[in-house]
Design a protein around this motif. Structure first.
Motif, PDB file in Angstrom:
ATOM      1  N   ALA A 143       0.823  -1.211   0.000  1.00 14.77           N
ATOM      2  CA  ALA A 143       0.000   0.000   0.000  1.00 14.77           C
ATOM      3  C   ALA A 143       0.858   1.262   0.000  1.00 14.77           C
ATOM      4  O   ALA A 143       0.570   2.226  -0.728  1.00 14.77           O
ATOM      5  CB  ALA A 143      -0.932  -0.011   1.212  1.00 14.77           C
ATOM      6  N   LEU A 144       1.925   1.284   0.809  1.00 15.67           N
ATOM      7  CA  LEU A 144       2.784   2.466   0.865  1.00 15.67           C
ATOM      8  C   LEU A 144       3.535   2.675  -0.448  1.00 15.67           C
ATOM      9  O   LEU A 144       3.726   3.811  -0.883  1.00 15.67           O
ATOM     10  CB  LEU A 144       3.768   2.340   2.030  1.00 15.67           C
ATOM     11  CG  LEU A 144       3.158   2.465   3.437  1.00 15.67           C
ATOM     12  CD1 LEU A 144       4.207   2.172   4.501  1.00 15.67           C
ATOM     13  CD2 LEU A 144       2.574   3.863   3.646  1.00 15.67           C
ATOM     14  N   LEU A 145       3.953   1.579  -1.087  1.00 19.12           N
ATOM     15  CA  LEU A 145       4.607   1.713  -2.391  1.00 19.12           C
ATOM     16  C   LEU A 145       3.638   2.271  -3.428  1.00 19.12           C
ATOM     17  O   LEU A 145       4.001   3.129  -4.245  1.00 19.12           O
ATOM     18  CB  LEU A 145       5.158   0.362  -2.847  1.00 19.12           C
ATOM     19  CG  LEU A 145       6.425  -0.129  -2.149  1.00 19.12           C
ATOM     20  CD1 LEU A 145       6.759  -1.547  -2.577  1.00 19.12           C
ATOM     21  CD2 LEU A 145       7.607   0.791  -2.462  1.00 19.12           C
ATOM     22  N   ALA A 146       2.408   1.773  -3.407  1.00 17.78           N
ATOM     23  CA  ALA A 146       1.401   2.294  -4.335  1.00 17.78           C
ATOM     24  C   ALA A 146       1.139   3.772  -4.075  1.00 17.78           C
ATOM     25  O   ALA A 146       0.994   4.566  -5.019  1.00 17.78           O
ATOM     26  CB  ALA A 146       0.108   1.480  -4.209  1.00 17.78           C
ATOM     27  N   LEU A 147       1.092   4.164  -2.796  1.00 18.14           N
ATOM     28  CA  LEU A 147       0.891   5.572  -2.456  1.00 18.14           C
ATOM     29  C   LEU A 147       2.060   6.422  -2.953  1.00 18.14           C
ATOM     30  O   LEU A 147       1.865   7.527  -3.495  1.00 18.14           O
ATOM     31  CB  LEU A 147       0.730   5.726  -0.947  1.00 18.14           C
ATOM     32  CG  LEU A 147       0.568   7.163  -0.417  1.00 18.14           C
ATOM     33  CD1 LEU A 147      -0.651   7.829  -1.030  1.00 18.14           C
ATOM     34  CD2 LEU A 147       0.484   7.164   1.106  1.00 18.14           C
ATOM     35  N   ALA A 148       3.292   5.912  -2.784  1.00 15.83           N
ATOM     36  CA  ALA A 148       4.458   6.641  -3.289  1.00 15.83           C
ATOM     37  C   ALA A 148       4.382   6.795  -4.808  1.00 15.83           C
ATOM     38  O   ALA A 148       4.695   7.864  -5.354  1.00 15.83           O
ATOM     39  CB  ALA A 148       5.736   5.914  -2.884  1.00 15.83           C
ATOM     40  N   ALA A 172       1.305   4.171  -9.690  1.00 14.62           N
ATOM     41  CA  ALA A 172       0.801   3.500  -8.486  1.00 14.62           C
ATOM     42  C   ALA A 172       0.387   2.068  -8.799  1.00 14.62           C
ATOM     43  O   ALA A 172       0.691   1.138  -8.044  1.00 14.62           O
ATOM     44  CB  ALA A 172      -0.379   4.282  -7.908  1.00 14.62           C
ATOM     45  N   ALA A 173      -0.310   1.886  -9.922  1.00 15.57           N
ATOM     46  CA  ALA A 173      -0.739   0.543 -10.304  1.00 15.57           C
ATOM     47  C   ALA A 173       0.456  -0.353 -10.614  1.00 15.57           C
ATOM     48  O   ALA A 173       0.468  -1.544 -10.260  1.00 15.57           O
ATOM     49  CB  ALA A 173      -1.671   0.623 -11.515  1.00 15.57           C
ATOM     50  N   ILE A 190      10.597  -1.409  -9.706  1.00 11.31           N
ATOM     51  CA  ILE A 190       9.940  -0.530  -8.731  1.00 11.31           C
ATOM     52  C   ILE A 190      10.885   0.605  -8.320  1.00 11.31           C
ATOM     53  O   ILE A 190      10.510   1.786  -8.327  1.00 11.31           O
ATOM     54  CB  ILE A 190       9.482  -1.335  -7.494  1.00 11.31           C
ATOM     55  CG1 ILE A 190       8.320  -2.255  -7.860  1.00 11.31           C
ATOM     56  CG2 ILE A 190       9.065  -0.402  -6.357  1.00 11.31           C
ATOM     57  CD1 ILE A 190       7.992  -3.280  -6.781  1.00 11.31           C
ATOM     58  N   ALA A 191      12.113   0.244  -7.950  1.00 10.06           N
ATOM     59  CA  ALA A 191      13.083   1.271  -7.545  1.00 10.06           C
ATOM     60  C   ALA A 191      13.368   2.231  -8.695  1.00 10.06           C
ATOM     61  O   ALA A 191      13.426   3.459  -8.502  1.00 10.06           O
ATOM     62  CB  ALA A 191      14.376   0.603  -7.071  1.00 10.06           C
ATOM     63  N   ASP A 192      13.544   1.693  -9.898  1.00  7.10           N
ATOM     64  CA  ASP A 192      13.855   2.529 -11.059  1.00  7.10           C
ATOM     65  C   ASP A 192      12.740   3.534 -11.335  1.00  7.10           C
ATOM     66  O   ASP A 192      12.991   4.728 -11.512  1.00  7.10           O
ATOM     67  CB  ASP A 192      14.075   1.636 -12.275  1.00  7.10           C
ATOM     68  CG  ASP A 192      14.241   2.440 -13.553  1.00  7.10           C
ATOM     69  OD1 ASP A 192      15.299   3.063 -13.720  1.00  7.10           O
ATOM     70  OD2 ASP A 192      13.301   2.450 -14.376  1.00  7.10           O
TER      71      ASP A 192
END
Length: 664
Positions: free
Chosen positions: A433-438, A448-449, A641-643
């Motif tokens: 959830a936090l990654l999607a929010l970021a 986000a998706a 994701i990081a990129d």
């Protein structure tokens, strides 16, 4: 200013505060309320490994292209690649043989070492004059003097075959993607996976489809090295000025003529950057390729690692560096020479060098039949620094053992273990959830998706725990690499001589095989997470230095002078002007440091880490393509994701600073 991707009524701090509070509540009390949030239920897991294994079995046993079995097609492709490789190998290393295996008899010897060095020197004279000729002669002479000639010629043979295939294949794919935007969009995720998935992960499928040996190694090299050429080709063609297109249409060029006679020559310079990348990445692959039968310098480094013979390993590693420097300088010079020759409109000046090369080969080949020292570099004249390196590591170990152990234990107990426990204790639901929010905050709903979906897939395939260990090791290694790299970059960025020396060092570190970093670290610290982190930091710090220097050198000098005129101290100029304006490039340096760290973590699985890299390596040793590809995909997802997040953050910083047209 563009609108923020969240409602204006809810400030960013409030959104993040609510999200972090919810995550903290779930972390503290969720184990009893929602245990599935901490460990993804096995009943819900996606059996991706089983599906992939079944698909590969189907490819090998049942798949067909018309009446021809798919396995026969791959074996045919292997034979097509093997033919030129065997020809080049016979010229450089084995000679013309009669028979197979240990019973083979050499009918004609290979090219003498003197001839090969002479040809490189002549190429250097033609392409770049005496300085380049001296550089190429010194690089190839180093390989011969330090006893690495035979292995280097095996490696060079594979590079000579792999690079043209990679360049042509990448060029054609890039042109197709430029012509068809839908193909470009479809290829981008595939290219992302090719560049971010560990090579270990797809070695088993390649072995199954193409067989064990140098040909399979060349195929693996192409998968790893071709994507940059494809991307650069598409980008270079997109950036050809409109005036060039208009000129081609005015003279009546057909689409084919427009592509090959107008656009590709106009994009020569960036295309040569792609060629250079193919060469460098192919050389980076030589050790991993040696695991599936390529031999050469990569096998020497790998064999030295198994024996913990640091001296032998670093000599073979420096031979790879020498080859990399020679091929890099030669490819750049050939690109410049090509433009100059075209401007003069003639090829006649090449003939004296061709004639000289033919005469040199003929004379040295005949002399080699009479004088063994001309054919093969004499053993008595070889040098070796192996005892020195081994003694140096042993002296450090004996002299500083207590200090090294104290540092290791302090870092383990004070940093590594607490961070690892914290990462493993996080609920996967909250992290997703936090990654999607970021992603939403930095790039909107699409980002986000993407990051939310990829992180969910890591959990859904049963890779979450190993992924958290990977993230912990990669994250800490990136932090330490930046803490080292940024101060070094600040110290040398505006000092030409210091930067020249630093650049030479980091160029060497970047081309030195990653396996070489493991040997001294294992000998000093033994196996474990600390050892892995030290090796990763040593390998990844190059990117942090390079990109930080790039950003600092790109700051407009007028802004610095304006700061001085306003009475700013040097510290204020550094922190408020130079570093602030260089922040987008520094963020891209963080991105590349993460990519380097992830690529190195798979190799550190050899020294006892228990992350995704270990799963990939175990799958390779057990010939289990399903498990290896699933773990490799999880690593690729972490890299993507990081990129995407860091790239979006860098673009956001550029927008805030009013910088346009930048960014990688």
């Amino acid at each position: 200013m563009t609108a923020l991707p969240y409602p204006a009524a809810m400030p960013a701090r409030l959104i993040w505060g609510v999200a972090l509070l919810a995550a903290a509540v779930l972390w503290l009390w969720g184990a009893t309320i929602a245990p599935f949030a901490f460990e993804y239920p096995k009943a819900w897991q996606i059996p991706a490994a089983k599906w992939i294994g079944g698909f590969i079995n189907w490819l090998v046993k049942e798949a067909a292209i018309g009446p021809v079995a798919f396995a026969d097609v791959t074996r045919f492709l292997a034979a097509v690649i093997d033919a030129p490789y065997r020809f080049v190998l016979s010229l450089l290393s084995t000679g013309v043989l009669s028979g197979e295996g240990s019973s083979a008899v050499q009918l004609w010897p290979p090219l003498p070492w003197v001839a090969v060095i002479g040809v490189f020197v002549l190429l250097g004279l033609w392409a770049g004059g005496v300085p380049l000729a001296a550089t190429l002669g010194a690089c190839m002479g180093f390989v011969a003097v330090f006893g690495q000639w035979d292995s280097a010629m095996v490696t060079l043979a594979s590079i000579i075959v792999a690079v043209p295939i990679g360049v042509v294949g990448g060029l054609l794919l890039g042109i197709a993607a430029w012509r068809m935007p839908w193909l470009d969009r479809a290829m981008k995720p595939v290219l992302d996976l090719m560049q971010t998935m560990p090579v270990f992960a797809y070695l088993v499928p390649i072995l199954i489809l193409f067989g064990f040996g140098p040909t399979a190694a060349i195929v693996a090299t192409l998968i790893y090295a071709m994507p940059p050429m494809t991307r650069i080709t598409t980008l270079a063609l997109q950036r050809v000025p409109g005036e060039v297109h208009d000129l081609g249409r005015m003279v009546g060029c057909t689409p084919r003529q427009m592509t090959w006679r107008v656009l590709v020559p106009s994009a020569r310079e960036p295309l040569m950057v792609g060629v250079n990348q193919v060469i460098m990445l192919s050389l980076n692959m030589v050790i991993i390729a040696s695991m599936i039968g390529a031999g050469g310098l990569g096998f020497d480094v790998l064999n030295a690692l198994r024996r913990l013979d640091f001296g032998a390993g670093i000599e073979a590693g420096f031979a790879i560096v020498a080859l990399a420097i020679a091929l890099d300088r030669l490819s750049q010079a050939l690109a410049r020479r090509g433009r100059e020759a075209e401007a003069r409109g003639g090829l006649a000046q090449r003939h004296p060098y061709v004639l000289a090369a033919v005469v040199l080969i003929a004379v040295t080949w005949v002399l080699g039949l009479l004088l063994p020292a001309v054919q093969t570099y004499p053993d008595a004249a070889r040098l070796s620094t192996s005892p020195f390196w081994a003694a140096a590591v042993e002296w450090i170990n004996l002299t500083f053992f207590d200090t090294l152990e104290a540092v290791k234990n302090a870092v383990l107990i004070g940093i590594l273990v607490p961070v690892k426990r914290f990462m493993l204790s996080l609920p996967w639901v909250a992290v997703v959830a936090l990654l999607a929010l970021a992603g939403w905050r930095l790039g909107g709903a699409r980002l986000a998706a993407l990051v939310g979906g990829l992180s969910f897939l890591i959990a859904a395939t049963g890779q979450w725990e190993k992924a958290m260990i990977t993230v912990y090791l990669c994250g800490l290694s990136t932090v330490f690499a930046m803490l080292i790299g940024v101060p070094v970059a600040i110290a040398v960025a505006n000092r030409d001589r210091a930067w020249a020396v630093t650049r030479a060092v980091i160029d060497t570190l970047q081309t030195l095989p990653s396996f070489v970093y493991l040997m001294p670290v294992v000998m000093l610290f033994r196996v474990g997470d600390f050892t892995a982190m030290i090796a990763v930091v040593a390998y990844a710090v190059v990117a942090s230095i390079r990109y930080t220097v790039l950003g600092l050198q790109g700051v407009d000098p007028r802004l610095i002078e304006a700061g001085r005129a306003m009475g700013c101290t040097e510290w204020q100029i550094l922190t408020r002007i130079r570093l602030r304006l260089a922040l987008p490039e520094i963020l891209l340096g963080v991105n590349q440091t993460v990519m380097f760290a992830l690529s190195m973590l798979v190799i550190t699985a050899l020294v006892g880490t228990r992350d995704l890299g270990q799963d990939v390596y175990i799958a390779l040793t057990k010939a289990n393509p399903g498990n290896g590809l699933v773990a490799g995909l999880a690593i690729a997802f972490i890299a993507i994701i990081a990129d995407r997040l860091i790239h979006a953050a860098a673009e956001g910083q550029r927008a805030k600073l009013g910088l346009t047209g930048g960014g990688a």
